[in-house]
Motif scaffolding. Structure first.
Motif, PDB file in Angstrom:
ATOM      1  N   SER A 357      48.610  26.765 -23.065  1.00 36.41           N
ATOM      2  CA  SER A 357      49.686  27.427 -22.330  1.00 36.41           C
ATOM      3  C   SER A 357      51.012  26.680 -22.400  1.00 36.41           C
ATOM      4  O   SER A 357      52.083  27.312 -22.424  1.00 36.41           O
ATOM      5  N   TRP A 358      50.955  25.353 -22.445  1.00 39.79           N
ATOM      6  CA  TRP A 358      52.181  24.578 -22.277  1.00 39.79           C
ATOM      7  C   TRP A 358      52.677  23.859 -23.525  1.00 39.79           C
ATOM      8  O   TRP A 358      53.816  23.354 -23.533  1.00 39.79           O
ATOM      9  N   LEU A 359      51.879  23.784 -24.585  1.00 37.72           N
ATOM     10  CA  LEU A 359      52.337  23.057 -25.776  1.00 37.72           C
ATOM     11  C   LEU A 359      53.621  23.627 -26.378  1.00 37.72           C
ATOM     12  O   LEU A 359      54.515  22.856 -26.767  1.00 37.72           O
ATOM     13  N   PRO A 360      53.778  24.958 -26.515  1.00 34.86           N
ATOM     14  CA  PRO A 360      55.055  25.452 -27.053  1.00 34.86           C
ATOM     15  C   PRO A 360      56.262  25.008 -26.221  1.00 34.86           C
ATOM     16  O   PRO A 360      57.307  24.627 -26.780  1.00 34.86           O
ATOM     17  N   THR A 361      56.123  25.029 -24.899  1.00 33.42           N
ATOM     18  CA  THR A 361      57.217  24.571 -24.040  1.00 33.42           C
ATOM     19  C   THR A 361      57.419  23.061 -24.177  1.00 33.42           C
ATOM     20  O   THR A 361      58.559  22.567 -24.195  1.00 33.42           O
ATOM     21  N   TYR A 362      56.321  22.313 -24.280  1.00 31.16           N
ATOM     22  CA  TYR A 362      56.413  20.861 -24.458  1.00 31.16           C
ATOM     23  C   TYR A 362      57.158  20.514 -25.740  1.00 31.16           C
ATOM     24  O   TYR A 362      58.080  19.674 -25.736  1.00 31.16           O
ATOM     25  N   PHE A 363      56.776  21.167 -26.828  1.00 31.39           N
ATOM     26  CA  PHE A 363      57.446  20.880 -28.097  1.00 31.39           C
ATOM     27  C   PHE A 363      58.909  21.327 -28.056  1.00 31.39           C
ATOM     28  O   PHE A 363      59.778  20.684 -28.655  1.00 31.39           O
ATOM     29  N   SER A 364      59.189  22.416 -27.364  1.00 33.95           N
ATOM     30  CA  SER A 364      60.566  22.912 -27.288  1.00 33.95           C
ATOM     31  C   SER A 364      61.451  21.965 -26.485  1.00 33.95           C
ATOM     32  O   SER A 364      62.580  21.654 -26.900  1.00 33.95           O
ATOM     33  N   GLU A 365      60.964  21.473 -25.348  1.00 30.94           N
ATOM     34  CA  GLU A 365      61.788  20.626 -24.478  1.00 30.94           C
ATOM     35  C   GLU A 365      61.738  19.155 -24.884  1.00 30.94           C
ATOM     36  O   GLU A 365      62.764  18.480 -24.940  1.00 30.94           O
ATOM     37  N   GLU A 366      60.547  18.662 -25.156  1.00 31.61           N
ATOM     38  CA  GLU A 366      60.394  17.230 -25.438  1.00 31.61           C
ATOM     39  C   GLU A 366      60.882  16.866 -26.835  1.00 31.61           C
ATOM     40  O   GLU A 366      61.439  15.786 -27.045  1.00 31.61           O
ATOM     41  N   LEU A 367      60.677  17.768 -27.792  1.00 30.87           N
ATOM     42  CA  LEU A 367      61.074  17.488 -29.173  1.00 30.87           C
ATOM     43  C   LEU A 367      62.341  18.227 -29.561  1.00 30.87           C
ATOM     44  O   LEU A 367      62.764  18.155 -30.724  1.00 30.87           O
TER      45      LEU A 367
END
Length: 535
Positions: A357-367
């Motif tokens: 659920s959260w990996l796309p958001t993690y990659f978008s914000e963190e990376l």
């Protein structure tokens, strides 16, 4: 074994066509010839055909008796089979029979392979409809002004329905059969997916649509488990489970690959319309495939516990009630192996669902990646899982084939599935000054190796009790859906509170992976258990 007696006064043609493997009997009649055909068929019963041929007139004294066992025959009605002309009574040419025998292309594929293939395809669509929201949630949050907590609530609503449908899915699969339950589940989740854009502006309607998607997808694992447990032998079971549930990884790849360009070019609403129509198309195609098999007589052999679908609704519900009473609940919940499966499923699901659920958001914000780049990077873990799944399945089946105890094989595979992502998430959480691409690679490796669970935990249900495999998976999947409800929403809340991905996403997963490994090694077992005699 059924015995069929054929007399010469009724049948005078006994021909075997080598191109189709068809045995043709033609009936002598004063007006026209009638005939029936015997086909080799893997799923049919053994028939003993005993023929006593006696000439009635001049050659009455000449008798030729034979008794031969024909294995796996299918009997078709007169005129229903190509290769024998109903009017002329003549066997058609080899070329024409050959064309009929090999069309459609899937006609001669063994029934269990067709069953596993179509089930895996349904699971591909299943995860496409699951992950589409994890990508669409980014533009939806911008449009409707949602923070991380609201976005987490919306994403977790899927798991409310998913949790509610686990035990009912197991019961329904046991009564109606996995095939029928799977068809119904695909139709429910596909219709709910297609309707989501129409309800997105109304929060209760949006939540309800995702709950219905969860209900439809929630019955599918139990349906597949029921089919595998009753149709696939032990030595092929790891590969069958991995192939079917591996469709989830492929579906995640397909969903994450297709969703971003669809959203950017056609709008976020379009991804739900298109993915929903794919499921409806699968349902329609599967119905056509079934009808074709039925017309050719190549249906599955009836199971003793399959309900007659012509029964009234009241009779079906009554049988379902009786079936629930017959489940040895006390014996099941007294088993340490069952509790090990329950906790392991919970632990594995926490890491899987929160990352899904959260990996796309993690990659978008963190990376600092855009929508397409973040989604495509998120493809890497499920894409690598497809490769790992095939390796794990072959690894497990080879160990069992060489005599390694099944319990030991399941423990090895599940330990790999838990410790690998725990170590990789720990490395990603610590500030080691690693470049972004190395963090992506580490997370990809850890999450991919978690697919060893398909040859560990997910095979144990069938190992310990094929009879109650769907019920067992319903129990463990119900508990396993709780992280989707609590974990996904909690991750959003912790992210708003701590602004730390390490604390909100990785730390809880690491904890459950480690404790799950301890419990699994201590109490897991694949030894067959007769729960009925223990209750």
């Amino acid at each position: 074994m059924a015995k069929l007696t054929l007399g010469a006064e009724k049948f005078f043609v006994f021909a075997h066509n080598t191109s189709s493997g068809r045995l043709v009997f033609a009936k002598r009649n004063s007006s026209k010839r009638q005939k029936f055909h015997l086909y080799p068929s893997e799923g049919c019963s053994r028939l003993r055909v005993s023929c006593s041929i006696k000439e009635k007139e001049n050659v009455k004294e000449e008798t030729d008796k034979f008794d031969e066992v024909l294995t796996g025959l299918r009997v078709d009605e007169p005129g229903s089979v190509s290769g024998f002309d109903s009017e002329s009574g003549q066997v058609r040419g080899t070329e024409e029979v050959g064309r009929a025998s090999y069309w459609p292309p899937w006609k001669n594929i063994p029934q269990r392979y067709k069953l596993i293939g179509t089930t895996s395809l349904a699971f591909v669509i299943c995860n496409m409809d699951k992950v589409n929201l994890s990508v669409a949630i980014i533009p939806m949050s911008h449009r409707f002004g949602w923070n991380s907590s609201v976005a987490g609530l919306v994403q977790s609503s899927f798991f409310w329905g998913y949790a509610l449908s686990q035990l009912p899915g197991g019961w329904l699969a046991k009564i109606f059969g996995g095939r029928k339950v799977l068809q119904t589940g695909v139709l429910i989740w596909s219709l709910a997916t297609a309707l989501l854009p129409l309800l997105a502006g109304f929060m209760p309607g949006l939540v309800l649509s995702r709950v219905l998607v969860g209900i439809g997808e929630g019955v599918s694992p139990s349906a597949a488990t029921d089919l595998i447990a009753r149709s696939i032998p032990l030595e092929e079971r790891s590969r069958a489970v991995s192939f079917v549930f591996g469709g989830l990884s492929f579906g995640s790849v397909a969903g994450l690959l297709l969703a971003p360009p669809i959203i950017e070019n056609l709008g976020w609403e379009s991804v739900f319309y298109i993915f929903g129509l794919l499921g409806i198309a699968w349902f329609s195609g599967f119905k056509i495939l079934q009808e074709g098999e039925t017309s050719n007589g190549a249906t599955l052999a009836p199971r003793s516990n399959y309900i007659n679908m012509k029964k009234s609704l009241s009779a079906s519900l009554e049988e379902m009630g009786e079936s629930l009473k017959d489940v040895p609940w006390k014996a099941i919940f007294r088993s340490k192996a069952v509790w090990a499966m329950i906790y392991a499923h919970f632990c594995g699901s926490w890491g899987h669902y929160t990352c899904l659920s959260w990996l796309p958001t993690y990659f978008s914000e963190e990376l600092s990646l855009n929508l397409t780049e973040a989604a495509w990077v998120s493809i890497l873990p499920p894409l690598a899982s497809v490769l790992v799944t095939s390796i794990a399945a072959q690894f497990a089946d080879n160990l069992i084939a060489t005599g390694v105890e099944t319990t030991m094989v399941r423990k090895i595979c599940q330990t790999i599935a838990f410790l690998s992502p725990a170590v990789c998430m720990t490395l990603s959480s610590i500030d080691l000054g690693l470049p972004h691409w190395e963090i992506v690679g580490i997370l990809t490796a850890g999450l991919a190796l978690s697919s060893f669970a398909l040859s560990g935990l997910y095979c144990t249900h069938q190992d310990i009790s094929p009879e109650y495999a769907s019920i067992l998976l319903g129990i463990t999947n119900t508990v396993g859906a709780v992280p989707g409800i609590v974990g996904v929403a909690l991750t959003g809340y912790l992210l708003d509170s701590t602004h730390s991905w390490s604390m909100s996403l990785f730390a809880p997963s690491i904890f459950f992976y480690l404790t799950g490994t301890i419990v699994w090694l201590a109490f897991a077992s694949s030894k067959p258990q007769n729960f009925s005699t223990r209750d």
